[in-house]
Each structure stands twice: as structure tokens, then as C-alpha cells.
Motif scaffolding. Structure first.
Motif, mmCIF file in Angstrom:
data_model
loop_
_atom_site.group_PDB
_atom_site.id
_atom_site.type_symbol
_atom_site.label_atom_id
_atom_site.label_comp_id
_atom_site.label_asym_id
_atom_site.label_seq_id
_atom_site.Cartn_x
_atom_site.Cartn_y
_atom_site.Cartn_z
ATOM 1 N N ALA A 68 -7.312 -8.152 12.792
ATOM 2 C CA ALA A 68 -6.269 -7.126 12.660
ATOM 3 C C ALA A 68 -6.108 -6.777 11.188
ATOM 4 N N SER A 69 -5.803 -5.502 10.924
ATOM 5 C CA SER A 69 -5.646 -5.056 9.533
ATOM 6 C C SER A 69 -4.228 -4.586 9.295
ATOM 7 N N VAL A 70 -3.678 -4.980 8.153
ATOM 8 C CA VAL A 70 -2.354 -4.486 7.771
ATOM 9 C C VAL A 70 -2.535 -3.675 6.484
ATOM 10 N N VAL B 166 -0.700 -0.923 10.972
ATOM 11 C CA VAL B 166 -1.421 -2.095 11.483
ATOM 12 C C VAL B 166 -2.483 -1.605 12.461
ATOM 13 N N GLU B 167 -3.697 -2.143 12.322
ATOM 14 C CA GLU B 167 -4.772 -1.756 13.237
ATOM 15 C C GLU B 167 -5.256 -2.985 14.002
ATOM 16 N N ASN B 168 -5.576 -2.747 15.277
ATOM 17 C CA ASN B 168 -6.136 -3.820 16.092
ATOM 18 C C ASN B 168 -7.645 -3.589 16.208
ATOM 19 N N ILE C 210 -24.888 -0.447 10.977
ATOM 20 C CA ILE C 210 -23.593 -0.299 10.304
ATOM 21 C C ILE C 210 -22.866 -1.628 10.479
ATOM 22 N N ILE C 211 -22.368 -2.174 9.368
ATOM 23 C CA ILE C 211 -21.632 -3.449 9.427
ATOM 24 C C ILE C 211 -20.231 -3.163 8.883
ATOM 25 N N SER C 212 -19.261 -3.099 9.769
ATOM 26 C CA SER C 212 -17.934 -2.638 9.334
ATOM 27 C C SER C 212 -16.828 -3.636 9.671
ATOM 28 N N LYS D 231 -6.649 -2.349 -0.375
ATOM 29 C CA LYS D 231 -5.253 -2.094 0.013
ATOM 30 C C LYS D 231 -5.033 -2.398 1.501
ATOM 31 N N VAL D 232 -5.636 -3.492 1.916
ATOM 32 C CA VAL D 232 -5.476 -3.916 3.306
ATOM 33 C C VAL D 232 -5.569 -5.443 3.378
ATOM 34 N N LEU D 233 -4.672 -6.030 4.182
ATOM 35 C CA LEU D 233 -4.744 -7.474 4.430
ATOM 36 C C LEU D 233 -5.364 -7.640 5.811
ATOM 37 N N SER E 116 -18.013 6.848 3.946
ATOM 38 C CA SER E 116 -16.906 7.825 3.892
ATOM 39 C C SER E 116 -16.012 7.447 2.716
ATOM 40 N N PRO E 117 -15.524 8.446 1.988
ATOM 41 C CA PRO E 117 -14.655 8.123 0.848
ATOM 42 C C PRO E 117 -13.342 7.506 1.321
ATOM 43 N N ILE E 118 -12.751 6.699 0.467
ATOM 44 C CA ILE E 118 -11.451 6.093 0.810
ATOM 45 C C ILE E 118 -10.385 7.190 0.839
ATOM 46 N N VAL E 119 -9.672 7.254 1.951
ATOM 47 C CA VAL E 119 -8.581 8.227 2.090
ATOM 48 C C VAL E 119 -7.315 7.481 2.532
ATOM 49 N N ASP E 120 -6.177 8.162 2.435
ATOM 50 C CA ASP E 120 -4.912 7.494 2.750
ATOM 51 C C ASP E 120 -4.791 7.092 4.218
ATOM 52 N N ASP F 226 -18.939 -1.739 -0.399
ATOM 53 C CA ASP F 226 -18.020 -1.539 -1.532
ATOM 54 C C ASP F 226 -16.920 -2.576 -1.664
ATOM 55 N N ASP F 227 -16.732 -3.419 -0.630
ATOM 56 C CA ASP F 227 -15.531 -4.252 -0.785
ATOM 57 C C ASP F 227 -15.810 -5.741 -0.690
ATOM 58 N N LYS F 228 -14.749 -6.530 -0.832
ATOM 59 C CA LYS F 228 -14.924 -7.986 -0.943
ATOM 60 C C LYS F 228 -15.663 -8.561 0.260
ATOM 61 N N THR F 229 -15.405 -8.009 1.435
ATOM 62 C CA THR F 229 -16.033 -8.578 2.632
ATOM 63 C C THR F 229 -17.543 -8.324 2.641
ATOM 64 N N ASP F 230 -17.995 -7.362 1.838
ATOM 65 C CA ASP F 230 -19.443 -7.103 1.753
ATOM 66 C C ASP F 230 -20.152 -8.144 0.885
HETATM 67 O O1 LIG Z 1 -15.957 -2.802 6.317
HETATM 68 P P1 LIG Z 1 -15.502 -1.390 6.213
HETATM 69 O O2 LIG Z 1 -16.240 -0.455 7.114
HETATM 70 O O3 LIG Z 1 -15.503 -0.899 4.784
HETATM 71 O O4 LIG Z 1 -13.987 -1.395 6.718
HETATM 72 C C1 LIG Z 1 -12.971 -2.007 5.923
HETATM 73 C C2 LIG Z 1 -11.618 -1.423 6.247
HETATM 74 O O5 LIG Z 1 -11.784 -0.021 6.209
HETATM 75 C C3 LIG Z 1 -10.661 0.780 6.577
HETATM 76 O O6 LIG Z 1 -9.691 0.711 5.556
HETATM 77 C C4 LIG Z 1 -10.115 1.184 4.308
HETATM 78 O O7 LIG Z 1 -10.426 2.594 4.413
HETATM 79 C C5 LIG Z 1 -9.308 3.438 4.756
HETATM 80 C C6 LIG Z 1 -9.836 4.850 4.926
HETATM 81 O O8 LIG Z 1 -10.456 5.315 3.761
HETATM 82 C C7 LIG Z 1 -8.216 3.322 3.683
HETATM 83 O O9 LIG Z 1 -7.103 4.113 4.040
HETATM 84 C C8 LIG Z 1 -7.809 1.851 3.548
HETATM 85 O O10 LIG Z 1 -6.890 1.699 2.493
HETATM 86 C C9 LIG Z 1 -9.024 0.961 3.273
HETATM 87 O O11 LIG Z 1 -8.670 -0.406 3.285
HETATM 88 C C10 LIG Z 1 -10.114 0.339 7.917
HETATM 89 O O12 LIG Z 1 -8.968 1.094 8.235
HETATM 90 C C11 LIG Z 1 -9.820 -1.141 7.892
HETATM 91 O O13 LIG Z 1 -9.304 -1.533 9.140
HETATM 92 C C12 LIG Z 1 -11.139 -1.857 7.629
HETATM 93 O O14 LIG Z 1 -10.964 -3.238 7.680
#
Ligand SMILES: O=P(O)(O)OC[C@H]1O[C@H](O[C@H]2O[C@H](CO)[C@@H](O)[C@H](O)[C@H]2O)[C@H](O)[C@@H](O)[C@@H]1O
Length: 394
Positions: free
Chosen positions: A256-258, A249-251, A163-165, A292-294, A133-137, A330-334
Motif C-alpha cells: 500500500a502507498s501513502v 492512499v493506494e492499494n 516493466i517492474i513497478s 513523496k510516498v511511504l 512517465s514524468p512525476i505528476v501530482d 529513478d527511485d530508491k526501490t530500483d
Molecule cells: O516503481 P514505480 O513504477 O516508479 O512506482 C512507484 C510509485 O509510483 C507512483 O507514485 C509516484 O508517481 C506519482 C505520479 O507521478 C507521484 O504523484 C508520486 O508522488 C510518486 O511517488 C505510484 O502512485 C506509487 O503507488 C508507486 O509506488
């Protein structure tokens, strides 16, 4: 996916069978100091809920630089035209094309991948955000297109697919909704995978369960004991960031993600300081950077790379020469997964990026639409291969 456990809760300190030790799923998992709050009480540390006061820590430790570089620049829309271009126009393009010499396009060089896959069993691993899915706000609005959904469904018809997320398993399952896949949430710390008759019976962190369709699955949760700690941290972070406009903040149960994507840049140091303060109070947690997430997660020796190894092992596909795992992310954790595949030339990592960046991946694609094309190409190739081999047999 709501799982009903058939066994009692596993704990991390039990002895580990030899085959799992090979994967590093053993006492080394706990690579942090074992001191700190009692695990059984659920009360880990008294946290100061006051607003962060000083910002020098996050300036000096490089967090802010990492935060600034954590996501590619937004594309600019040309006013009045339906045309997008990367923010830094020509220079960016030249840099991107020379970068692609090192990370060739998985579409353009698909033949190289298919040659390598000949007579091999492919296993497909897919990250979710920024890949499918594309990155959205708004993270709650990160949906896959219908076309992507059917591309993933078709891939799963031909290859074991997981799926590994970084999201919680429930959340990512809610977004993908395909029952034919395996899911690893919380950066691989929560895996629902195939039942491995040699492994899951004995490993304490791996229990048998049934999914909503009544199918027998194995559930692997190496950071199980951290659930109350993460919940506590989540609540504190929600409280401490509530006055920062745009912060979210997400649980994710095991992490947890900020999010600071929607926070004004002048307030990023305050976000960083909130997270920094939490980590000072919880030495058994650590930080990783996403887009854009810690992300705050347990200090255990577990990541997306280990999750890939775990799923392969459960499928009976590890340590075999006739298997080609493909991981797209696409990201560092990958990077942990790319690294596992690169080491020993085991498989093929594909980085999704529209800007040049260093990676352990071998190939690249530009964006989610190219991911979709790649998945479709893979299925087409497989169908053709199957047809040719059936013609040869007749
Ligand atoms: O491992 P992933 O499946 O890539 O998940 C990583 C994080 O993805 C989400 O945040 C990212 O995508 C959001 C929606 O496009 C975007 O708004 C955000 O800035 C990105 O960091 C998810 O919300 C995080 O909790 C995941 O850790």
C-alpha cells in the motif's frame, strides 16, 4: 490484464525446487517472525483507528528526514518564458556535472554500452513512474507520452522487455497497455512473465495462466498470503488519513502507498505517525520510501532485484555470459535491481535523476525524455547491427 489461474492457490510454505533456491525464492522469503494473527482467518490484528497522538517516534527515527529528501526539488519556471531550470541554479549544475563523472550519461556514453552488448542478448527492464512517465501530482494522471509508448513498443520488438513497478500490476498495465511486455507489479511481488517449462510447473508460487490475449503466461505471487492484510491496512490508512488534506492512499494488492506530495509540509509528521502506528500493529509489514510516498509492504525477501532475476531465469537468460540486462529506474526501490546487475558485473543500471544522488546504477540519464532517447538509440543500434550481420552473411 485479467488472469485466469489454471491451478489452485499456491502457498508460501511448500518445498522449493533447487533452481528457485538459487534465486532465493524459498522459505527464506519469510524473513519475519511467524507469530501474529491467523493467516487463514484474514483477521490479523486489531488496529486502533483513533487519530495518532504523539509524534516523537517519527522525529527520532529519521523518517521525516527521509520524507523531505525523497524527491528532487521541483524545477522553477521562469515567468513569461518557456524555460525551466533546477531550483538551485548554478551550484546545482556544477554539482550535477561532477556527479556525472561517477554516473556518466547513458546517451553520451552509449558506445560503451553498445560495445558491451556486442554479440549479447539484451533484456530490458523499465520502472514506470519517473522513468517512462514524468512525476505528476496525481498518480492517476501519470501517463506516458505517445512517443514514449512507441519507443517502448519498438524496444519490445527487439529485446525481451519487462516493466517492474511499485504500482499494482493491473494499474501499471492499464497505464502502459502494451501486450508485448512482461509486467511485475507491487515491487515485483506480482509477476506475469514468460512460461518457463523448467520452473513454473513445480514452484508453488508460480502458476500457469492465460492473459487476455489467450497467451500462456506464468504468474508469480510470492506475497499472496498478504492480500487480505494489505487490504485491511489500506482501509485503516484511508480512514486515519481522511482529514489530512492532500493525502492519498493506494492499494496495490501486495503493498500500500501513502502519498504526501500534495500534503502541506507541516502535516507530514501526522502522515508519518499514521504509517508508524500501523507498522507497530503489523510486525509482518515494513516501510520503504519512494518519491513523496511511504510504502508499506510485506517483510519478505523479495524486491525489484529479485524480480529481475526471476524474469531472467524464466526467459532462460540467467547465469549466462552472453546476456546483458539493462535496467532503467529513478527511485530508491530500483536500487535493489541496480545492485543485482552491478554485482558480478552482470548488466547495466541506468539511474534517471536530475539531481546528484548515490546509486548502484552505472550510468545516468536526466529525465524521461532522455529515457526515451536512450530507448530509441538502442533500437537504432540494434537495427544497424542486424543489417550489418545480414550483409556479412550475404
Ligand atoms: O516503481 P514505480 O513504477 O516508479 O512506482 C512507484 C510509485 O509510483 C507512483 O507514485 C509516484 O508517481 C506519482 C505520479 O507521478 C507521484 O504523484 C508520486 O508522488 C510518486 O511517488 C505510484 O502512485 C506509487 O503507488 C508507486 O509506488
Amino acid at each position: 490484464m485479467d488472469l485466469k489461474s489454471n491451478h489452485s492457490s499456491p502457498v508460501l510454505t511448500d518445498p522449493i525446487p533447487i533452481s528457485k533456491s538459487r534465486l532465493g525464492i524459498h522459505s527464506n522469503l519469510l524473513s519475519y517472525p511467524q507469530s501474529g494473527g491467523s493467516l487463514s482467518s484474514g483477521k490479523y490484528k486489531t488496529i486502533s483507528r483513533k487519530k495518532p497522538a504523539k509524534l516523537e517516534d517519527v522525529w527520532s527515527n529519521g523518517w521525516l528526514d527521509a520524507m523531505k529528501s525523497s524527491s528532487p526539488p521541483r524545477k522553477k519556471l521562469i515567468k513569461g518564458f518557456d524555460i525551466e531550470f533546477a531550483a538551485d541554479d548554478d551550484d546545482t549544475d556544477i554539482a550535477y556535472h561532477s556527479w556525472m563523472i561517477k554516473y556518466p550519461s547513458a546517451l553520451k556514453y552509449f558506445e560503451q554500452i553498445s560495445k558491451r552488448a556486442e554479440n549479447k542478448k539484451i533484456a530490458v527492464f523499465l520502472d514506470y513512474d519517473g522513468t517512462l512517465s514524468p512525476i505528476v501530482d496525481d498518480p492517476d494522471q501519470a501517463f506516458m507520452s505517445d512517443a514514449m509508448c512507441s519507443a517502448v513498443r519498438n524496444v519490445a520488438k527487439y529485446f525481451p522487455t519487462a516493466i517492474i513497478s511499485g504500482r499494482s500490476r493491473d494499474k501499471v498495465y492499464g497505464l502502459v497497455g502494451l501486450t508485448e511486455l512482461f509486467y511485475a507489479g507491487s515491487h515485483g511481488m506480482d509477476i506475469v512473465g514468460p512460461v518457463s517449462h523448467t520452473e513454473s510447473d513445480v514452484h508453488p508460487n508460480c502458476i500457469r495462466s492465460t492473459d487476455q490475449q489467450g497467451k500462456e503466461v506464468s504468474l508469480f505471487t510470492p506475497a499472496r498470503e498478504f492480500i487480505p492484510m494489505i487490504d485491511e491496512v489500506f482501509k485503516t490508512l484511508v480512514e486515519n488519513t481522511k482529514d489530512i488534506k492532500g493525502a492519498k492512499v493506494e492499494n496495490h494488492k501486495f503493498c500500500a502507498s501513502v502519498h504526501y506530495r500534495n500534503v502541506e509540509e507541516k502535516n507530514w509528521p501526522t502522515i508519518a505517525q499514521c504509517v508508524h502506528d500501523i507498522l507497530k500493529d503489523y510486525p509482518r509489514l515494513r516501510l520503504t520510501h519512494g518519491r513523496k510516498v511511504l510504502e508499506i509492504r510485506p517483510v519478505i525477501d523479495w524486491n525489484k532485484g529479485k524480480a529481475v532475476e526471476f524474469v531472467l531465469e524464466s526467459l532462460g537468460l540467467s547465469e549466462r555470459d552472453d546476456v546483458l540486462p539493462i535496467y532503467i529506474g529513478d527511485d530508491k526501490t530500483d536500487e535493489d535491481a541496480f545492485k543485482v546487475l552491478r554485482e558480478g558485473d552482470r548488466g547495466c543500471g541506468i539511474l534517471v535523476s536530475s539531481v546528484p544522488k548515490e546509486s548502484n546504477a552505472i550510468f545516468s540519464v536526466r529525465d524521461t525524455s532522455e529515457v526515451q532517447k536512450f530507448l530509441e538509440t538502442l533500437v537504432k543500434w540494434k537495427k544497424l547491427e542486424a543489417k550489418q550481420s545480414s550483409n556479412m552473411q550475404n
